[in-house]
Design an enzyme around this catalytic site. Structure first.
Site, PDB file in Angstrom:
ATOM      1  N   ASN A  10       0.991  -0.997  -0.073  1.00  0.00           N
ATOM      2  CA  ASN A  10      -0.100  -0.095  -0.085  1.00  0.00           C
ATOM      3  C   ASN A  10       0.954   1.209   0.060  1.00  0.00           C
ATOM      4  O   ASN A  10       1.489   1.551   1.083  1.00  0.00           O
ATOM      5  CB  ASN A  10      -0.939  -0.096   1.253  1.00  0.00           C
ATOM      6  CG  ASN A  10      -1.711   1.143   1.302  1.00  0.00           C
ATOM      7  OD1 ASN A  10      -1.878   2.172   0.398  1.00  0.00           O
ATOM      8  ND2 ASN A  10      -2.590   1.269   2.474  1.00  0.00           N
ATOM      9  N   TRP A  11       1.081   1.930  -1.237  1.00  0.00           N
ATOM     10  CA  TRP A  11       1.808   3.077  -1.299  1.00  0.00           C
ATOM     11  C   TRP A  11       1.421   4.386  -0.562  1.00  0.00           C
ATOM     12  O   TRP A  11       2.031   5.410  -0.589  1.00  0.00           O
ATOM     13  CB  TRP A  11       2.323   3.190  -2.616  1.00  0.00           C
ATOM     14  CG  TRP A  11       3.234   2.297  -3.141  1.00  0.00           C
ATOM     15  CD1 TRP A  11       3.989   0.966  -2.375  1.00  0.00           C
ATOM     16  CD2 TRP A  11       3.809   1.964  -4.442  1.00  0.00           C
ATOM     17  NE1 TRP A  11       4.757   0.326  -3.244  1.00  0.00           N
ATOM     18  CE2 TRP A  11       4.576   0.813  -4.487  1.00  0.00           C
ATOM     19  CE3 TRP A  11       3.448   2.687  -5.903  1.00  0.00           C
ATOM     20  CZ2 TRP A  11       5.347   0.477  -5.758  1.00  0.00           C
ATOM     21  CZ3 TRP A  11       4.157   2.091  -6.845  1.00  0.00           C
ATOM     22  CH2 TRP A  11       5.070   1.062  -6.922  1.00  0.00           C
ATOM     23  N   LYS A  12       0.009   4.189  -0.515  1.00  0.00           N
ATOM     24  CA  LYS A  12      -0.534   5.522   0.177  1.00  0.00           C
ATOM     25  C   LYS A  12      -0.194   6.615  -0.801  1.00  0.00           C
ATOM     26  O   LYS A  12      -0.127   6.555  -1.984  1.00  0.00           O
ATOM     27  CB  LYS A  12      -0.013   5.757   1.835  1.00  0.00           C
ATOM     28  CG  LYS A  12      -0.107   4.332   2.329  1.00  0.00           C
ATOM     29  CD  LYS A  12      -0.128   4.552   4.094  1.00  0.00           C
ATOM     30  CE  LYS A  12      -0.151   3.412   4.686  1.00  0.00           C
ATOM     31  NZ  LYS A  12      -0.140   3.454   6.214  1.00  0.00           N
ATOM     32  N   HIS A  94      -9.692   1.698   4.983  1.00  0.00           N
ATOM     33  CA  HIS A  94      -8.365   1.655   5.512  1.00  0.00           C
ATOM     34  C   HIS A  94      -8.638   2.879   6.908  1.00  0.00           C
ATOM     35  O   HIS A  94      -9.243   3.809   6.654  1.00  0.00           O
ATOM     36  CB  HIS A  94      -7.144   2.363   4.385  1.00  0.00           C
ATOM     37  CG  HIS A  94      -5.912   2.304   5.227  1.00  0.00           C
ATOM     38  ND1 HIS A  94      -5.408   3.214   6.010  1.00  0.00           N
ATOM     39  CD2 HIS A  94      -4.938   1.369   5.010  1.00  0.00           C
ATOM     40  CE1 HIS A  94      -4.089   2.886   6.247  1.00  0.00           C
ATOM     41  NE2 HIS A  94      -3.950   1.705   5.823  1.00  0.00           N
ATOM     42  N   GLU A  96      -6.807   5.177   7.622  1.00  0.00           N
ATOM     43  CA  GLU A  96      -6.557   6.560   7.189  1.00  0.00           C
ATOM     44  C   GLU A  96      -7.845   7.258   6.724  1.00  0.00           C
ATOM     45  O   GLU A  96      -8.195   8.451   7.000  1.00  0.00           O
ATOM     46  CB  GLU A  96      -5.258   6.648   6.400  1.00  0.00           C
ATOM     47  CG  GLU A  96      -4.057   6.479   7.370  1.00  0.00           C
ATOM     48  CD  GLU A  96      -2.985   5.917   6.493  1.00  0.00           C
ATOM     49  OE1 GLU A  96      -2.947   5.664   5.315  1.00  0.00           O
ATOM     50  OE2 GLU A  96      -2.019   5.360   7.048  1.00  0.00           O
ATOM     51  N   GLU A 166      -5.467  -4.372  10.572  1.00  0.00           N
ATOM     52  CA  GLU A 166      -4.435  -3.329  10.972  1.00  0.00           C
ATOM     53  C   GLU A 166      -4.719  -2.551  12.382  1.00  0.00           C
ATOM     54  O   GLU A 166      -5.665  -1.518  12.293  1.00  0.00           O
ATOM     55  CB  GLU A 166      -4.644  -2.311   9.770  1.00  0.00           C
ATOM     56  CG  GLU A 166      -4.158  -3.052   8.360  1.00  0.00           C
ATOM     57  CD  GLU A 166      -3.473  -1.980   7.474  1.00  0.00           C
ATOM     58  OE1 GLU A 166      -2.333  -2.229   7.060  1.00  0.00           O
ATOM     59  OE2 GLU A 166      -4.147  -0.986   7.228  1.00  0.00           O
ATOM     60  N   GLY A 172       2.360   2.972  10.833  1.00  0.00           N
ATOM     61  CA  GLY A 172       3.333   3.962  10.759  1.00  0.00           C
ATOM     62  C   GLY A 172       4.054   4.370  12.064  1.00  0.00           C
ATOM     63  O   GLY A 172       4.639   5.467  12.120  1.00  0.00           O
ATOM     64  N   SER A 212       3.305  -1.784  10.554  1.00  0.00           N
ATOM     65  CA  SER A 212       4.756  -1.736  10.861  1.00  0.00           C
ATOM     66  C   SER A 212       5.370  -2.829  10.462  1.00  0.00           C
ATOM     67  O   SER A 212       6.449  -3.615  11.345  1.00  0.00           O
ATOM     68  CB  SER A 212       5.027  -1.214  12.504  1.00  0.00           C
ATOM     69  OG  SER A 212       4.595   0.388  12.427  1.00  0.00           O
ATOM     70  N   GLY A 233       3.040  -0.773   4.489  1.00  0.00           N
ATOM     71  CA  GLY A 233       2.710   0.495   4.188  1.00  0.00           C
ATOM     72  C   GLY A 233       4.390   0.911   3.849  1.00  0.00           C
ATOM     73  O   GLY A 233       5.011   0.652   2.623  1.00  0.00           O
ATOM     74  N   GLY A 234       4.949   1.655   4.816  1.00  0.00           N
ATOM     75  CA  GLY A 234       6.252   2.314   4.512  1.00  0.00           C
ATOM     76  C   GLY A 234       7.240   1.320   4.101  1.00  0.00           C
ATOM     77  O   GLY A 234       8.087   1.704   3.012  1.00  0.00           O
TER      78      GLY A 234
HETATM   79  P1  13P Z   1       2.936   0.799   7.946  1.00  0.00           P
HETATM   80  O1  13P Z   1       3.535  -0.528   7.321  1.00  0.00           O
HETATM   81  O2  13P Z   1       3.685   2.025   7.406  1.00  0.00           O
HETATM   82  O3  13P Z   1       2.804   0.685   9.345  1.00  0.00           O
HETATM   83  O4  13P Z   1       1.475   1.054   7.297  1.00  0.00           O
HETATM   84  C1  13P Z   1       0.415   0.037   7.176  1.00  0.00           C
HETATM   85  C2  13P Z   1      -0.567   0.186   6.612  1.00  0.00           C
HETATM   86  O5  13P Z   1      -1.443   1.015   6.983  1.00  0.00           O
HETATM   87  C3  13P Z   1      -0.856  -0.526   5.276  1.00  0.00           C
HETATM   88  O6  13P Z   1      -2.098  -0.327   4.715  1.00  0.00           O
END
Ligand code: 13P
Length: 251
Positions: A10-12, A94, A96, A166, A172, A212, A233-234
């Site tokens: 997930n590149w956001k 998600h 977010e 999640e 994050g 994470s 994510g990251g």
């Molecule tokens: P991180 O891996 O950056 O914690 O993000 C997780 C996430 O929200 C994937 O959708």
């Protein structure tokens, strides 16, 4: 084990034409494990994903869809629009989007129904905040989030449903759920699906952990019987670290 491992990047709201190109070029040079791998860039970069990932085993998709098929929804993107560009997957609900865009459980359920109707793999995200966990409300929250979706969609074809657990406090933050904490919730989620839908659907639905995940902690998470992969994510922004995570998901 029936369920094939799945790892999703997930590149956001990250990336650019140039940096995505570098990522695809680097990633596609590698020998990939025999699991399902999916990349989720911003909507605007879906045509680029389609170009680079055609004739590969890597899937791609979008980070959200509208809760309507078309019409006066300025700024929104429909399920059929992302399909037009070859998307096979969509992330829905998600945390977010729940927190930044006030998405409710009902809205998440409506979007999931539209995604499933469009024959997209719907990656439905659920997760509790730290306050909710501290107040011992984790299971109540997850049950409400997921049951709202299952109640609306239980008569649909759920073969393409995927659930991502999640925990909001792990996203994050560098604070990862322990494999035991994650497995406990995944088992609980599988039980919710069994109760609301059927044992078959519960056994076949892939459950991903997100929050994470990195190349050092992924193996211990993915070793748990009810953790079928990850939503990353990251650590997915770097092609090498994402590949390392994918390597640890092979069963
Ligand atoms: P991180 O891996 O950056 O914690 O993000 C997780 C996430 O929200 C994937 O959708």
């Amino acid at each position: 084990m029936l369920r094939k491992s799945l790892v999703v990047a997930n590149w956001k709201m990250n990336g650019s034409l140039a940096s995505n190109q570098t990522w695809y070029t680097r990633f596609l040079l590698q020998k990939l494990p025999d699991i399902d791998i999916v990349v989720i860039p911003s909507h605007i970069y879906l045509p680029q994903a389609a170009e680079y990932l055609k004739n590969t085993t890597i899937g791609f998709g979008a980070q959200d869809i509208a809760n309507a098929s078309h019409g006066a929804y300025t700024g929104q993107v429909s399920a059929n629009m992302i399909k037009d560009f070859g998307s096979q997957y969509v992330i829905i609900g998600h945390s977010e989007r729940r927190s930044l865009c006030q998405e409710t459980d009902d809205l998440v359920a409506e979007k999931t129904k539209l995604a499933l109707t469009a024959q997209l793999h719907a990656i439905v995200c659920v997760g509790e905040t730290l306050e909710q966990r501290k107040a011992n409300k984790t299971k109540d929250i997850i049950a409400k989030q997921l049951n709202t979706v299952l109640e609306l969609c239980k008569n649909d074809d759920l073969a393409k449903l995927i659930v991502a657990y999640e925990p909001v406090w792990a996203i994050g933050t560098g604070l990862v759920a322990t494999p035991e904490q994650a497995e406990e919730m995944h088992l609980f989620i599988r039980e919710l699906i069994k109760q609301c839908v059927s044992s078959d659907v519960a056994n076949n639905t892939r459950l991903l952990y997100g929050g994470s995940v990195n190349a050092s902690n992924s193996a211990n998470l993915f070793n748990k019987p009810n953790i079928d992969g990850g939503l990353i994510g990251g650590a997915s922004l770097d092609a090498d670290s994402f590949l390392q995570i994918c390597m640890t998901a092979k069963r």
